[in-house]
Motif scaffolding. Structure first.
Motif, PDB file in Angstrom:
ATOM      1  N   ALA A  70       6.558  -5.378 -10.347  1.00 48.95           N
ATOM      2  CA  ALA A  70       6.557  -4.078 -10.167  1.00 48.95           C
ATOM      3  C   ALA A  70       7.900  -3.024 -10.536  1.00 48.95           C
ATOM      4  CB  ALA A  70       5.850  -3.572  -9.008  1.00 48.95           C
ATOM      5  N   LEU A 116      -1.676  -6.823   1.077  1.00 42.93           N
ATOM      6  CA  LEU A 116      -2.806  -7.380  -0.184  1.00 42.93           C
ATOM      7  C   LEU A 116      -3.557  -8.358   0.068  1.00 42.93           C
ATOM      8  CD1 LEU A 116      -0.260  -6.905  -3.281  1.00 42.93           C
ATOM      9  CD2 LEU A 116      -2.166  -5.254  -2.514  1.00 42.93           C
ATOM     10  N   THR A 144      -1.858   2.674 -13.155  1.00 42.60           N
ATOM     11  CA  THR A 144      -1.783   1.653 -14.008  1.00 42.60           C
ATOM     12  C   THR A 144      -1.722   2.309 -15.333  1.00 42.60           C
ATOM     13  OG1 THR A 144      -3.516   0.749 -12.707  1.00 42.60           O
ATOM     14  CG2 THR A 144      -2.824  -0.476 -14.837  1.00 42.60           C
ATOM     15  N   VAL A 170       2.403 -13.483  -2.948  1.00 48.89           N
ATOM     16  CA  VAL A 170       1.743 -12.456  -3.654  1.00 48.89           C
ATOM     17  C   VAL A 170       2.710 -11.257  -3.513  1.00 48.89           C
ATOM     18  CG1 VAL A 170      -0.158 -10.799  -4.136  1.00 48.89           C
ATOM     19  CG2 VAL A 170      -0.551 -13.164  -3.857  1.00 48.89           C
ATOM     20  N   GLY A 184       2.430  -8.049   1.195  1.00 50.79           N
ATOM     21  CA  GLY A 184       1.565  -9.150   0.847  1.00 50.79           C
ATOM     22  C   GLY A 184       0.567  -9.543   2.019  1.00 50.79           C
ATOM     23  N   THR A 242       5.928 -11.857  -5.540  1.00 51.39           N
ATOM     24  CA  THR A 242       5.645 -11.503  -7.070  1.00 51.39           C
ATOM     25  C   THR A 242       5.563  -9.963  -7.307  1.00 51.39           C
ATOM     26  OG1 THR A 242       4.605 -13.579  -6.687  1.00 51.39           O
ATOM     27  CG2 THR A 242       4.265 -12.192  -8.857  1.00 51.39           C
ATOM     28  N   VAL A 243       4.684  -9.178  -6.821  1.00 51.67           N
ATOM     29  CA  VAL A 243       4.271  -7.830  -7.065  1.00 51.67           C
ATOM     30  C   VAL A 243       5.503  -7.224  -6.923  1.00 51.67           C
ATOM     31  CG1 VAL A 243       2.989  -5.961  -5.987  1.00 51.67           C
ATOM     32  CG2 VAL A 243       1.879  -8.168  -6.227  1.00 51.67           C
TER      33      VAL A 243
END
Lengths: 379, 325
Positions: free
Chosen positions: B275, B305, A15, B267, B257, B270-271
């Motif tokens: 990303a 995740l 991050t 998720v 996910g 989306t990630v």
């Protein structure tokens, strides 16, 4: 517990790395230009050559004091050679980086995917080397500095009729490729206008490996040369099979032949054949020789046509910014459209009313398994 | 009655977002948001096969391509005729009719393709099925490359832009609701029983081949819809967007996910999409760092995740056949 700590640590590091990179990159004393190309993926050599060419042009202009009193900065985005990525990165370059103009892409499919975005946002885009006619038809903000496919049909017709003094040429076209069909049609039209006759017009489908039927039919008409505007894989095989059938006539072709693999596949059978290309490193013109020397010194390799076209695309854009005296998109678009007789390394470029470059092509001959420069054909 | 109100509210919220989102977050983030939506539909639909039914398909991009090209071709070649039929509607209504017609065709044709692949191949298991679906995806791509009327290797350009945030997220919701209801019905339990133990399922009287084909067809239809939405958003389609790499990307989404969780697929998609965009700052190290990220996720969260976590667990237990929205 230890496990948990490690996972937290690695995510934190990642991050932090992301956040560190996310700093702003706008600056008032810079002109930002976006470049998108395939820096990774199967066509990575295309993108890298183009990027090198553009980089050289940018260094040259910045060393000479930049443009409008500002330095030029190129923001390069990788599209992995994929159309949907090309569209995303162009949207990013325009909306997030606020570039004033775009350079790219090599492959027509990627330029076609990105061009509507540039057009919608009214940001000028110059493709260095997408030769498919449809690219600039997307809209009036889309330009190119290379000639379009059919022009090579004209080049080879002129070369066959005037230089080689041939009057009787046969055609062997790849019926599945737009590129090949376009070249063949334009060749026939121009060659007959110049007084030649077409001995016969045969076709194959890209991916074929046996051409003996077509070649036997061609041989019966006894042509002085065979125009094969296909891609190097088939051309190499066609040359071999033609020789095996005892056909002595040379083959003629376009830039689809331009690959180191051509001679590997075709071997000796290709000796004495000719094809048209964007430029030749053996062209004696001083501009080209200087570019080739500089490029070799900087990157340690011989620049291919894509590097030369990348350099020219950037230079045409810089010239237009200078003439426009502003980077306001509409004024810049008009200045690019007004490019006339711009002397670049790939020849003198004039943009026509369809925003395509009108410029000379070179004809190369395969001699002793190498490419030899023959002549430059002007439009 | 209540459900109607809920949907109406959702539509109003989506329409409001459609009107304001581009201005709020800028066109680039808007575009990424829409692509996230398309990927969610792909991931949630593939999850039905790979996550719930336990069949390993790596040909999802094939159905995605079928849908994209079907819808684009219908709108391009039949667009004027359809517009003529609904000429009494305002432009926005005509666009909606045209898009829905394209998506319906996309779902039907992709579903038929799913049936055509599913019937012969779903008797196979594991690796064999994976190879058949991989091959199918490539066949679709090569066929498209060779059909000149839809652009062939040149790509299909000049597609009308009909889809947007509103439509994509409307279909995201439809996909999630439909697949959620299927999974939590008796059909869903049949799918899960096949995943958990195919022989036991068969012994209990589950017609395994039929249920596998069914899950495959439903999944293909939603992939087709995702394709239609994608093509009408990007306005250009090229076979290179539908290589087996595209199929693998969807698999990565559902694996990061959490296989077998709809929320996980959302998720994951989306990630994955976001990303990759955030990592653009890293330039040439982008794909390398993305791979590192995936490796880290797999080391520390092998179950994905979200694992098999689900929002509706409690309700599912209480009412096994509930058609919850």
């Amino acid at each position: 517990m230890k496990h948990r700590t490690w996972s937290h640590a690695s995510f934190l590091v990642l991050t932090a790395a992301l956040a560190a990179c996310a700093g702003g990159d706008q600056s008032a004393d810079e002109i930002l230009i976006g470049e998108y190309g395939s820096l990774t993926g199967t066509t990575a050599t295309f993108g890298i050559s183009t990027k090198n060419g553009i980089e050289m042009a940018t260094e040259a202009i910045n060393a000479a004091g930049g443009l409008l009193g500002k330095q030029v900065r190129i923001i390069v985005e990788d599209d992995q050679g994929r159309p949907e990525e090309a569209q995303t990165v162009v949207s990013k370059l325009i909306n997030s980086d606020r570039v004033v103009a775009l350079l790219g892409e090599v492959a027509s499919s990627n330029s076609l995917a990105a061009a509507p975005v540039a057009q919608q946002n009214r940001i000028p885009m110059i493709s260095p080397s997408s030769t498919n006619p449809a690219v600039t038809e997307v809209g009036d903000f889309i330009f190119r500095v290379c000639f379009i496919d059919p022009f090579q049909g004209f080049v080879m017709a002129k070369f066959a009729a005037n230089t080689l003094q041939f009057t009787n040429v046969a055609i062997l076209r790849d019926i599945k490729s737009d590129y090949s069909v376009g070249l063949a049609d334009v060749f026939i039209q121009n060659f007959t206008t110049l007084g030649g006759t077409i001995a016969s017009d045969e076709s194959y489908s890209g991916g074929d490996t046996d051409f003996s039927a077509q070649l036997t039919a061609l041989k019966a008409t006894n042509p002085q040369a065979i125009f094969v505007p296909g891609y190097y894989t088939e051309v190499g095989l066609i040359a071999r099979q033609a020789k095996a059938l005892g056909i002595q006539a040379p083959l003629l072709g376009g830039d689809g032949w331009d690959s180191p693999d051509l001679i590997e596949i075709g071997g000796e059978a290709l000796e004495g054949s000719y094809f048209s290309n964007h430029y030749s490193v053996d062209d004696p013109s001083p501009a080209i020789q200087k570019f080739v020397t500089d490029y070799r010194a900087k990157y340690g390799e011989t620049p291919d046509a894509l590097a030369g076209l990348g350099y020219d695309a950037a230079m045409v854009l810089f010239d237009a910014i200078k003439r426009a005296g502003t980077t306001e998109p509409q004024a810049l678009r008009d200045a690019i459209a007004a490019t006339r007789n711009f002397a670049g390394v790939t020849g003198t470029t004039t943009l026509d009313e369809h925003r395509n470059a009108v410029k000379p092509a070179v004809v190369l001959q395969i001699k002793d398994a190498k490419l030899a420069y023959v002549e430059t054909i002007t439009p | 009655m209540k459900r109607w109100l809920l949907w109406l509210g959702v539509l109003l919220v989506l329409a409001g977002l459609e009107a304001s989102l581009r201005g709020l977050i800028g066109p680039y983030a808007y575009q990424i948001t829409v692509l996230v939506g398309v990927n969610i539909i792909l991931a949630v639909s593939l999850n039905l096969i790979n996550g719930f039914t336990g069949q390993f398909s790596i040909g999802h991009a094939g159905f995605y391509a079928v849908g994209a090209y079907t819808s684009a071709a219908l709108v391009k070649f039949g667009g004027p005729a359809i517009r003529g039929l609904v000429g009494f509607l305002p432009a926005i209504g005509q666009d909606a009719v045209l898009l829905l017609a394209g998506l319906a065709a996309a779902a039907i044709v992709a579903g038929i393709a799913g049936l055509a692949v599913g019937i012969p191949s779903l008797r196979l298991r594991g690796d064999y099925l994976a190879i058949v679906t991989l091959g199918f995806g490539e066949i679709i791509r090569v066929v498209i490359l060779n059909v000149d009327s839809i652009g062939g290797a040149r790509g299909f350009s000049g597609i009308e832009q009909l889809s947007n945030f509103f439509w994509v997220y409307f279909f995201v919701l439809v996909t999630i609701v439909v697949i959620h209801n299927i999974v939590h019905s008796s059909y869903g339990r049949a799918f899960v029983s096949i995943r958990d133990d195919e022989i036991a399922a068969e012994a209990m009287g589950v017609d395994t081949t039929r249920f596998k084909v069914l899950s495959f067809v439903i999944s293909s239809m939603f992939a087709g819809i995702a394709g239609g939405l994608f093509g009408h958003f990007t306005m250009y389609l090229h076979p290179n967007s539908f290589t087996f790499v595209a199929s693998f990307n969807v698999i990565i989404m559902i694996v990061i996910g959490g296989l077998g969780s709809i929320e996980g697929a959302v998720v994951g998609a989306t990630v994955f999409t976001v990303a990759l965009e955030l990592l653009r700052k890293l330039g040439p190290f982008r794909l390398v760092s993305f791979a590192v990220l995936l490796v880290l996720i797999m080391i520390y969260r092998p179950q994905g995740l979200l694992g098999s976590w689900t929002l509706f667990k409690g309700r599912r237990k209480a009412a096994p056949k509930a058609m919850v929205v």
